[in-house]
Motif scaffolding. Structure first.
Motif, PDB file in Angstrom:
ATOM      1  N   THR A 213       0.763  -1.291   0.155  1.00  0.00           N
ATOM      2  CA  THR A 213      -0.058   0.048   0.131  1.00  0.00           C
ATOM      3  C   THR A 213       0.798   1.378   0.129  1.00  0.00           C
ATOM      4  N   GLU A 214       0.721   2.172  -1.008  1.00  0.00           N
ATOM      5  CA  GLU A 214       1.178   3.653  -0.920  1.00  0.00           C
ATOM      6  C   GLU A 214       0.112   4.650  -0.852  1.00  0.00           C
ATOM      7  N   GLY A 215      -0.741   4.009  -0.343  1.00  0.00           N
ATOM      8  CA  GLY A 215      -1.912   5.001   0.185  1.00  0.00           C
ATOM      9  C   GLY A 215      -1.450   5.853   1.075  1.00  0.00           C
ATOM     10  N   GLY A 216      -2.406   7.101   1.274  1.00  0.00           N
ATOM     11  CA  GLY A 216      -1.961   7.887   2.228  1.00  0.00           C
ATOM     12  C   GLY A 216      -2.583   7.744   3.620  1.00  0.00           C
ATOM     13  N   PRO A 217      -2.399   8.969   4.426  1.00  0.00           N
ATOM     14  CA  PRO A 217      -2.946   8.644   5.985  1.00  0.00           C
ATOM     15  C   PRO A 217      -4.264   7.942   6.273  1.00  0.00           C
ATOM     16  N   HIS A 218      -5.290   8.460   5.221  1.00  0.00           N
ATOM     17  CA  HIS A 218      -6.729   7.791   5.521  1.00  0.00           C
ATOM     18  C   HIS A 218      -6.697   6.491   5.254  1.00  0.00           C
ATOM     19  N   LEU A 219      -6.023   5.810   4.306  1.00  0.00           N
ATOM     20  CA  LEU A 219      -6.056   4.617   3.670  1.00  0.00           C
ATOM     21  C   LEU A 219      -5.565   3.679   4.858  1.00  0.00           C
ATOM     22  N   ILE A 220      -4.192   4.372   5.281  1.00  0.00           N
ATOM     23  CA  ILE A 220      -3.389   3.460   6.450  1.00  0.00           C
ATOM     24  C   ILE A 220      -4.041   3.502   7.622  1.00  0.00           C
ATOM     25  N   GLY A 221      -4.902   4.398   7.963  1.00  0.00           N
ATOM     26  CA  GLY A 221      -5.555   4.432   9.282  1.00  0.00           C
ATOM     27  C   GLY A 221      -6.926   3.236   9.255  1.00  0.00           C
ATOM     28  N   ASN A 222      -7.374   3.186   8.056  1.00  0.00           N
ATOM     29  CA  ASN A 222      -8.469   2.280   7.532  1.00  0.00           C
ATOM     30  C   ASN A 222      -7.887   0.582   7.742  1.00  0.00           C
ATOM     31  N   LEU A 223      -6.629   0.629   7.017  1.00  0.00           N
ATOM     32  CA  LEU A 223      -6.038  -0.665   7.351  1.00  0.00           C
ATOM     33  C   LEU A 223      -5.684  -1.008   8.626  1.00  0.00           C
ATOM     34  N   LEU A 224      -5.093  -0.156   9.387  1.00  0.00           N
ATOM     35  CA  LEU A 224      -4.837  -0.508  10.645  1.00  0.00           C
ATOM     36  C   LEU A 224      -6.059  -0.582  11.624  1.00  0.00           C
ATOM     37  N   GLY A 225      -7.080   0.114  11.401  1.00  0.00           N
ATOM     38  CA  GLY A 225      -8.375   0.045  12.121  1.00  0.00           C
ATOM     39  C   GLY A 225      -8.855  -1.143  12.033  1.00  0.00           C
ATOM     40  N   GLU A 226      -8.649  -1.870  10.821  1.00  0.00           N
ATOM     41  CA  GLU A 226      -9.231  -3.154  10.526  1.00  0.00           C
ATOM     42  C   GLU A 226      -8.082  -4.333  11.085  1.00  0.00           C
ATOM     43  N   GLY A 227      -7.141  -4.116  11.402  1.00  0.00           N
ATOM     44  CA  GLY A 227      -5.857  -4.790  11.767  1.00  0.00           C
ATOM     45  C   GLY A 227      -5.318  -5.681  10.713  1.00  0.00           C
ATOM     46  N   LEU A 228      -5.253  -4.874   9.651  1.00  0.00           N
ATOM     47  CA  LEU A 228      -4.926  -5.546   8.134  1.00  0.00           C
ATOM     48  C   LEU A 228      -3.431  -5.252   7.759  1.00  0.00           C
ATOM     49  N   LEU A 229      -2.735  -4.254   8.530  1.00  0.00           N
ATOM     50  CA  LEU A 229      -1.456  -4.151   8.122  1.00  0.00           C
ATOM     51  C   LEU A 229      -0.201  -4.564   8.609  1.00  0.00           C
ATOM     52  N   ASP A 230       0.521  -5.681   7.830  1.00  0.00           N
ATOM     53  CA  ASP A 230       1.332  -6.469   8.463  1.00  0.00           C
ATOM     54  C   ASP A 230       3.100  -5.669   8.657  1.00  0.00           C
ATOM     55  N   GLU A 231       3.424  -4.726   7.650  1.00  0.00           N
ATOM     56  CA  GLU A 231       4.765  -4.256   8.059  1.00  0.00           C
ATOM     57  C   GLU A 231       4.650  -2.788   7.479  1.00  0.00           C
ATOM     58  N   LEU A 232       5.498  -2.085   7.977  1.00  0.00           N
ATOM     59  CA  LEU A 232       5.824  -0.685   7.618  1.00  0.00           C
ATOM     60  C   LEU A 232       7.017  -0.560   7.112  1.00  0.00           C
ATOM     61  N   PHE A 233       7.498  -0.078   6.023  1.00  0.00           N
ATOM     62  CA  PHE A 233       8.552   0.669   5.633  1.00  0.00           C
ATOM     63  C   PHE A 233       8.673   2.244   5.528  1.00  0.00           C
ATOM     64  N   LEU A 234       9.323   2.748   6.230  1.00  0.00           N
ATOM     65  CA  LEU A 234       9.408   4.158   6.563  1.00  0.00           C
ATOM     66  C   LEU A 234      10.790   4.680   6.228  1.00  0.00           C
ATOM     67  N   THR A 235      10.529   5.505   5.439  1.00  0.00           N
ATOM     68  CA  THR A 235      12.173   6.329   5.037  1.00  0.00           C
ATOM     69  C   THR A 235      12.044   7.757   5.868  1.00  0.00           C
ATOM     70  N   THR A 236      12.827   8.009   6.906  1.00  0.00           N
ATOM     71  CA  THR A 236      12.942   9.064   7.425  1.00  0.00           C
ATOM     72  C   THR A 236      13.961  10.036   6.633  1.00  0.00           C
ATOM     73  N   SER A 237      13.570  11.178   6.028  1.00  0.00           N
ATOM     74  CA  SER A 237      14.104  12.069   5.193  1.00  0.00           C
ATOM     75  C   SER A 237      14.863  13.148   6.163  1.00  0.00           C
ATOM     76  N   PRO A 238      15.866  13.565   5.672  1.00  0.00           N
ATOM     77  CA  PRO A 238      16.584  14.488   6.934  1.00  0.00           C
ATOM     78  C   PRO A 238      16.238  16.009   6.579  1.00  0.00           C
ATOM     79  N   VAL A 239      14.908  16.359   6.767  1.00  0.00           N
ATOM     80  CA  VAL A 239      14.376  17.316   6.485  1.00  0.00           C
ATOM     81  C   VAL A 239      13.278  17.801   7.426  1.00  0.00           C
ATOM     82  N   LEU A 240      13.032  19.079   7.990  1.00  0.00           N
ATOM     83  CA  LEU A 240      11.936  19.447   8.569  1.00  0.00           C
ATOM     84  C   LEU A 240      11.010  20.294   7.782  1.00  0.00           C
ATOM     85  N   ALA A 241       9.755  19.785   7.897  1.00  0.00           N
ATOM     86  CA  ALA A 241       8.784  20.140   7.022  1.00  0.00           C
ATOM     87  C   ALA A 241       8.045  21.631   7.735  1.00  0.00           C
TER      88      ALA A 241
END
Ligand SMILES: NC(=O)c1ccc[n+]([C@@H]2O[C@H](COP(=O)([O-])OP(=O)(O)OC[C@H]3O[C@@H](n4cnc5c(N)ncnc54)[C@H](OP(=O)(O)O)[C@@H]3O)[C@@H](O)[C@H]2O)c1
Length: 311
Positions: A213-241
């Motif tokens: 899934t490359e969905g945004g925060p709403h889709l991730i929220g829905n997947l997590l809410g149903e307990g369906l997300l197995d793994e998360l790959f997270l790149t931390t970019s060295p920038v302050l937004a």
């Protein structure tokens, strides 16, 4: 000619040189797909998934921002600074997937994009093709877009290339006669939003068990809410937004976890390129959505959706 693990011939391909990730940590005993050498060298080791698997990929700023707001299209690229190794990892994760799942918000916010491995890292295209051949995957992962409203940019090139569009009855009504011929609409029989377990059931029934899934925060929220997300790959970019008055979401929208339902995760691997960190987590997701998880998607649930081609 080289052979894959089943003894079938696999064409060895040349790949333009890729920057390598430095492996900092990896949990022992990870599944291994047997990446082609060029990909394994660039990734700093092998990669694999225990299937079925739903895995997400996100890039975040140091201060936790993943989207800059509606006035900034393609904000993931701005957050990553189009770092080549981040684009390589994005491509590699797509190359491992049967299907790439996004929400309509991400499609609307990313004009001109194609959710294929080659689009983000063309120099690795031959090696991605070699990997997909060895995994018996189709040439490209299937794009899957979920929308309740049916408000899609129907001339988006990713839809022109062909996608599964999972939607509600109302969404299907909005889209009727507007989607490109290469698209297939999956219409859920009832409700104003889709149950993501049902969407995954349809994908599994179609043989798509490696779902990125490359969905945004709403889709991730829905997947997590149903307990369906197995793994998360997270790149931390060295920038302050930063944030002023506009909404700049973090990873999850529409779901409150701490303090009542903490979703703890285990670190599977950590890699580095310059000041970028590439983290891989396994969600201890059974804490959440226990009922959804125990009602595992199965082929029989395909009947929840009515399928129709766009023509
Ligand atoms: N930093 C990163 O790595 C990264 C990754 C992905 C996205 N993004 C950014 O995130 C922003 C978009 O965020 P977002 O949260 O709006 O994206 P999203 O989660 O991909 O899309 C949300 C939309 O998807 C549909 N949807 C989600 N769950 C649904 C369900 N269960 N049933 C039916 N429809 C469902 C709805 O579409 P309808 O409104 O049509 O009903 C919803 O409004 C963009 O700026 C994008 O660039 C960043």
């Amino acid at each position: 000619m080289a052979e894959d693990s089943a003894g079938h011939p696999v064409a060895r391909t040349r790949t333009a040189s890729l920057e390598s990730l430095e492996l900092l940590y990896e949990e022992a005993g990870q599944p291994r797909f047997g990446l082609p050498p060029a990909l394994a060298t660039a990734y700093g080791g092998d990669l694999g998934f225990a299937l079925p698997c739903v895995y997400a990929n996100f890039v975040t700023s140091i201060d936790g921002v993943v989207a800059l707001g509606p006035e900034y299209p393609s904000s993931g690229s701005a957050i990553s600074g189009r770092e080549p190794t981040d684009r390589f990892v994005m491509g590699l994760l797509r190359a491992c997937a049967d299907a790439v799942l996004i929400g309509a918000g991400t499609l609307r916010a990313t004009p001109g994009h194609q959710w294929t491995p080659d689009h983000v890292c063309p120099q690795a295209a031959p090696a991605f093709a070699e990997l997909r051949q060895s995994l018996r995957r189709l040439a490209q992962p299937k794009l899957v877009v979920v929308t309740a409203s049916g408000d899609l940019p129907t001339e988006h090139p990713a839809l022109e290339s062909g996608a599964l569009v999972a939607t509600t009855v109302e969404g299907a009504r909005q889209l009727e006669g507007r989607l490109p011929p290469a698209c297939t609409t999956l219409t859920a029989g009832e409700g104003t939003a889709l149950r993501m377990a049902d969407v995954l059931a349809v994908l599994h029934a179609r043989g798509h068990t490696a779902v990125l899934t490359e969905g945004g925060p709403h889709l991730i929220g829905n997947l997590l809410g149903e307990g369906l997300l197995d793994e998360l790959f997270l790149t931390t970019s060295p920038v302050l937004a930063g944030r002023a008055d506009t909404s700049r979401p973090a990873l999850i929208t529409g779901l409150e976890l701490l303090p009542k339902q903490p979703a703890w995760a285990d670190l599977i691997s950590a890699r580095r390129r310059d000041s970028y960190l590439f983290l891989r987590y396994r969600l201890r997701s059974r804490v959440l959505g226990h009922r959804a998880r125990t009602a595992q998607p199965s082929a029989s649930r395909d009947s929840t959706f009515k399928s129709s081609s766009a023509t």
